[in-house]
Design an enzyme around this catalytic site. Structure first.
Site, PDB file in Angstrom:
ATOM      1  N   GLY A  71       0.813  -1.208   0.000  1.00  6.97           N
ATOM      2  CA  GLY A  71       0.000   0.000   0.000  1.00  6.97           C
ATOM      3  C   GLY A  71       0.847   1.258   0.000  1.00  6.97           C
ATOM      4  N   SER A  72       0.399   2.244   0.739  1.00 11.31           N
ATOM      5  CA  SER A  72       1.042   3.558   0.681  1.00 11.31           C
ATOM      6  C   SER A  72       2.440   3.591   1.288  1.00 11.31           C
ATOM      7  CB  SER A  72       0.159   4.595   1.371  1.00 11.31           C
ATOM      8  OG  SER A  72      -1.021   4.802   0.608  1.00 11.31           O
ATOM      9  N   THR A  73       2.839   2.561   2.051  1.00  9.83           N
ATOM     10  CA  THR A  73       4.209   2.559   2.555  1.00  9.83           C
ATOM     11  C   THR A  73       5.206   2.438   1.400  1.00  9.83           C
ATOM     12  OG1 THR A  73       4.185   0.152   2.917  1.00  9.83           O
ATOM     13  CG2 THR A  73       3.556   1.567   4.778  1.00  9.83           C
ATOM     14  N   LYS A  95       5.150   4.172  -1.135  1.00 14.94           N
ATOM     15  CA  LYS A  95       5.385   5.523  -1.656  1.00 14.94           C
ATOM     16  C   LYS A  95       6.752   6.063  -1.229  1.00 14.94           C
ATOM     17  CE  LYS A  95       0.440   6.459  -1.924  1.00 14.94           C
ATOM     18  NZ  LYS A  95      -0.746   7.059  -1.277  1.00 14.94           N
ATOM     19  N   SER A 140      -0.552  11.213   1.917  1.00 16.51           N
ATOM     20  CA  SER A 140      -0.645   9.954   1.165  1.00 16.51           C
ATOM     21  C   SER A 140      -1.598  10.040  -0.031  1.00 16.51           C
ATOM     22  CB  SER A 140      -1.087   8.820   2.102  1.00 16.51           C
ATOM     23  OG  SER A 140      -0.641   7.580   1.615  1.00 16.51           O
TER      24      SER A 140
END
Length: 486
Positions: A215-217, A219, A273
């Protein structure tokens, strides 16, 4: 008469020679065949005829041996078994060994030639050395903080020291007691059947053997790639990112959970995010540069061992632009273990250098003499330019001070983090995985002391209640506080 005696003596001599030749053939040339024969129990009996060496955490053994009084004399015991099961694994007379019990079996069982000062003598006498000990890198306070933080939820925690790669915590829940499998009787058989039938898979080491959409980690990786490639040169300049964003070559639109992401600068997009910004950044960076950066962090590496094998984290290198956009926000085919995401956070904290994680500090003989050491930890990859790492540390600090990761803030310490809530299942119908990756540096420390990754996959939670900042960040905070306070 004398002639008959001489003939008898000669015949007896021939018989004696034949016996000696046959004994030599069996004991020297054929011995490996007999040693490896499943019907030969002598090796098994000898293996369990002495106590097994200990696995140590914080200088104290978390394993032991119990004299059962049976033919297979010594059985393995565990102190705080569920707490350390993802590290020790089990050593079972019936079902073999896993994790450290497996990878360090030669030392622990006493069969490693390095344990003997006179290995050739042992070969001749077939003597067995006492089992040696395995000293781990774990921080017992961090391990307990991670385990208590997860509690009854399903998930995992990995924590490492950024400057060395030492694994400080490795936790997976739900867990189990490895001692239930130690013997070879009905109790061990029932425990084996029960554990394998459990739908929660307590024997699965989620920290190193389970991969999740990050997921957004992820990024963190995308932002580093964009900065390294020069796609972004100013953290506070507009990124020209529409909201919603139409995936290239499709009519599918990507949106955000909140407002304010249209054309958002990298700083605020990272802080809050924004999916649209990072999806477009991934496309602008391109498959080649995105893949190169991901692999520099450790993705697609099939050879990671700590010393037991770690499942490879993956970033698909053969994707179209729409798939690349989704991959760049930690979706599509992107998968990561918690250990891999701890390595991502550690690389940011360590000036862009990724150090090989390791779990065994040294091995010793029963008397304490060192057999082997981990050696000086060396950087295996430069994940990003040092200047990019400085900017990434700044972005991650902003997430904790004023963004989605405020639950990880520690008074008196510098903390950087990134939240993530990864969708999964058909039509994203599954309960999202809550992620948090972070690093922390105490006010008196010269460099960050710990990097952490937490994933929570509690299927009983309501979709609106699970989040990286709400579920995973407090666990990471507890682990970081434990390390900083030690």
């Amino acid at each position: 008469m004398t002639r008959h005696i001489r003939l008898a003596a000669a015949f007896c001599t021939l018989l004696l020679l034949a016996l000696l030749v046959n004994a030599t053939r069996i004991q020297v040339f054929r011995s490996p065949t007999y040693d490896d024969n499943p019907a030969n129990r002598r090796q098994t009996i000898a293996r369990y005829d002495q106590p097994r060496g200990a696995i140590l955490v914080g200088g104290r053994p978390v394993t032991g041996s119990r004299d059962s009084g049976e033919q297979l004399r010594y059985e393995r015991t565990y102190r705080d078994g569920p707490l350390y099961a993802p590290v020790t694994g089990f050593a079972s007379q019936e079902y073999g060994t896993t994790f450290l019990e497996h990878s360090e079996d030669g030392i622990l069982s006493g069969t490693d030639e390095m344990l003997s000062p006179f290995p050739l003598w042992n070969d001749l006498t077939r003597a067995q050395n006492p089992g040696g000990d395995v000293v781990t890198t774990l921080d017992p306070a961090a391990q307990k903080a991670a385990y208590d933080g997860l509690g009854t939820r399903t998930g995992a925690v990995a924590a490492i020291e950024p400057s060395t790669g030492r694994v400080l915590a490795l936790v997976s829940t739900p867990s189990y007691d490895p001692g239930a499998l130690s013997g070879n009787g009905r109790t061990a058989n029932r425990s084996w059947a029960r554990l394998n039938a459990d739908p929660d898979k307590p024997m699965l080491n989620r920290a190193v053997r389970q991969t999740y959409p990050p997921g957004s980690t992820f990024k963190v990786v995308t932002a580093a790639a964009a900065l390294d490639a020069g796609v972004v040169t100013d953290l506070d300049a507009a990124t020209k990112s529409p909201d919603p964003y139409t995936l290239p070559g499709t009519s599918t639109t990507l949106t955000n959970e909140g407002d304010g992401c249209a054309d958002a600068p990298l700083r605020s997009a990272f802080e809050w995010s924004c999916n649209t910004v990072f999806a477009k950044l991934g496309v602008d960076v391109g498959v080649r540069n995105m893949s190169g950066t991901a692999e520099a962090f450790g993705f697609n590496d099939t050879g990671v061992r700590i010393p037991f094998a770690v499942s490879p984290s993956t970033f698909d290198t053969s994707v179209d632009k729409a798939q690349l956009a989704l991959s760049s926000i930690g979706q599509y085919n992107t998968r990561a273990t918690p250990l891999q995401m701890a390595m991502v956070a550690a690389a940011v904290a360590n000036g862009g250098q990724v150090r090989q994680p390791y779990l065994v500090e040294r091995t010793t003989r029963r008397g304490g003499e060192t057999v082997s050491t981990a050696g000086s930890s060396r950087p295996v990859r430069q994940a990003m330019h040092p200047a990019t790492a400085v900017q990434m540390k700044e972005l991650m600090e902003d997430v904790v001070t004023e963004g989605t990761g405020t639950n990880a803030a520690i008074p008196g310490a510098t903390v950087g983090g990134k939240t993530g809530t990864a969708q999964h299942g058909i039509g994203n119908s599954g309960t999202p995985y809550a992620w948090f990756v972070s690093w922390a540096q105490g006010e008196r420390d010269m460099e960050p002391k710990v990097a952490v990754a937490v994933v929570v996959e509690d299927a009983s939670a309501d979709r609106s209640d699970i989040s990286g900042g709400g579920d995973a960040a407090p666990i990471a905070k507890a682990v970081m506080e434990a390390v900083l306070g030690s």
